[in-house]
Design an enzyme around this catalytic site. Structure first.
Site, PDB file in Angstrom:
ATOM      1  N   LYS A 237       1.150  -1.067   0.004  1.00 34.82           N
ATOM      2  CA  LYS A 237      -0.133  -0.351   0.243  1.00 34.82           C
ATOM      3  C   LYS A 237       0.883   0.935   0.152  1.00 34.82           C
ATOM      4  O   LYS A 237       2.122   1.146   0.779  1.00 34.82           O
ATOM      5  CB  LYS A 237      -0.765   0.233   1.181  1.00 34.82           C
ATOM      6  CG  LYS A 237      -2.110   1.271   0.847  1.00 34.82           C
ATOM      7  CD  LYS A 237      -2.296   1.411   2.914  1.00 34.82           C
ATOM      8  CE  LYS A 237      -2.888   2.883   3.025  1.00 34.82           C
ATOM      9  NZ  LYS A 237      -3.994   2.855   3.722  1.00 34.82           N
ATOM     10  N   GLN A 238       0.987   2.097  -1.014  1.00 34.17           N
ATOM     11  CA  GLN A 238       1.881   3.530  -1.090  1.00 34.17           C
ATOM     12  C   GLN A 238       0.546   4.867  -1.554  1.00 34.17           C
ATOM     13  O   GLN A 238      -0.194   4.451  -2.155  1.00 34.17           O
ATOM     14  CB  GLN A 238       2.804   2.909  -2.000  1.00 34.17           C
ATOM     15  CG  GLN A 238       3.387   3.947  -2.510  1.00 34.17           C
ATOM     16  CD  GLN A 238       4.194   4.326  -1.278  1.00 34.17           C
ATOM     17  OE1 GLN A 238       3.635   5.280  -0.911  1.00 34.17           O
ATOM     18  NE2 GLN A 238       5.329   3.604  -0.886  1.00 34.17           N
TER      19      GLN A 238
END
Length: 350
Positions: A237-238
């Protein structure tokens, strides 16, 4: 293409929908698809139970069988305080409504705290994949400090029937050293027990904020992703990048190459996000971008973020505040709209 998507993209539609990525071309990527678990994850050292857990996530909700995911994350009650998070919509102080939103919204999974998911596990863990977020930054100490502290253990997530665990590492911070060690051990244990792993690969260091906020730079977030897949995060997740050149903004910091800026990226948002995918082992670990905080243009912003992620070769979106800080019907509509981007066959990988 879905007319509502085109309308919400507005003036950026042509730039986002017709862009062709010439930096790292799509034929070099392990792109999402119905066979992603068999084609990519099955070749790894993950055990069969972990593969089953990953398949459970990819085969649930409106995006089931596409290789894309839409996840509802609600850990903001700790990360941003319960008051700040739920005052706009107090019904979400009740954990059941969080899970109901994920189910009604057609999500692949719901991600939240041990307390939230544990409170309703017997009623819902068999109805939608649970992702237990293990560590959090608490904001009750004074003065505020920023660290990721383990509130939960892997075995607790496994006992409630969760199929995955998640954690955050603040890469670039002094605290990142212990966070990397703790999270690596947690992910190893999760894989042993047959659960999937999701890593929030965030940056945190005041030095990264100067003329621009380089916490969102493609080069630094890309390297954070690369560190994340190194400890075997199955999904990364970014935050979606909004600029580039974080390495260049500081003197005597790290190492990079001019080729990153001259050949592997441009200033186009799809190319910047493509570099994030590249650092996820060319897409072997799925990249999901965060939806960001709620604002005045949530529907427009959500669609734009989803289009950029999909066309860059990403695996989906994990959007929370935009969905739960509004009435449930509107939250469901927003989640469905995000999913419509990934279901739309006219929106292809650039």
């Amino acid at each position: 293409m879905n007319k509502e998507i085109g309308k919400l993209l507005g003036e950026s539609a042509k730039s986002l929908l017709e862009h062709k990525c010439k930096t790292v071309t799509k034929d070099k990527l392990h792109v999402p698809g119905p066979d992603f678990v068999n084609r990519v994850y099955a070749a790894t050292d993950r055990n069969t139970q972990t593969l089953r857990s990953l398949q459970a996530i990819f085969n649930h909700g409106r995006l089931a069988g596409t290789g894309y995911v839409s996840i509802l994350p609600v850990d903001q009650g700790i990360e941003h305080s319960a008051g700040a998070s739920f005052a706009p919509n107090p019904e979400y102080f009740d954990p059941e409504n969080i899970v109901k939103l994920a189910i009604e919204g057609g999500c692949n999974a719901v991600a939240s705290t041990l307390g939230v998911l544990g409170a309703v596990a017997r009623q819902y863990a068999h109805q939608i994949p649970f992702l237990v977020k293990l560590n959090h930054n608490e904001l009750l100490s004074y003065p505020n400090s920023f660290d990721q502290i383990y509130f939960a253990q892997v075995e607790q997530a496994w006992n409630m029937g969760a199929v995955a665990v998640g954690a955050t590492i603040y890469f670039g911070s002094p605290e990142s050293h212990h966070q990397i060690i703790e999270t690596s051990k947690a992910f190893q244990r999760a894989h042993q027990l047959g659960m999937a792993t999701v890593l929030w690969c965030y940056l945190r260091n005041p030095a990264f904020k100067s003329d621009k906020d380089y916490h969102n730079s493609a080069d630094l977030t890309g390297q954070a992703n690369h560190l994340g897949v190194t400890i075997e995060a199955d999904i990364i997740k970014q935050k979606q990048p909004t600029n580039n050149g974080g390495y260049k903004s500081l003197k005597n910091f790290g190492k990079t190459s001019e080729l990153v800026y001259t050949q592997l990226t441009t200033d186009h948002p799809i190319d910047l996000t493509r570099y994030q995918v590249v650092n996820c082992y060319m897409g072997r670990a799925g990249l999901i971008n965060s939806g960001g905080e709620s604002g005045k243009n949530d529907f427009e912003d959500a669609v734009k973020t989803a289009v950029i992620n999909k066309r860059a070769g990403g695996t989906g979106l994990i959007s929370g505040r935009k969905a739960f800080q509004r009435p449930m019907k509107e939250g469901v509509k927003l989640l469905n709209l995000i999913q419509d981007v990934y279901l739309d066959k006219d929106i292809t990988i650039a």
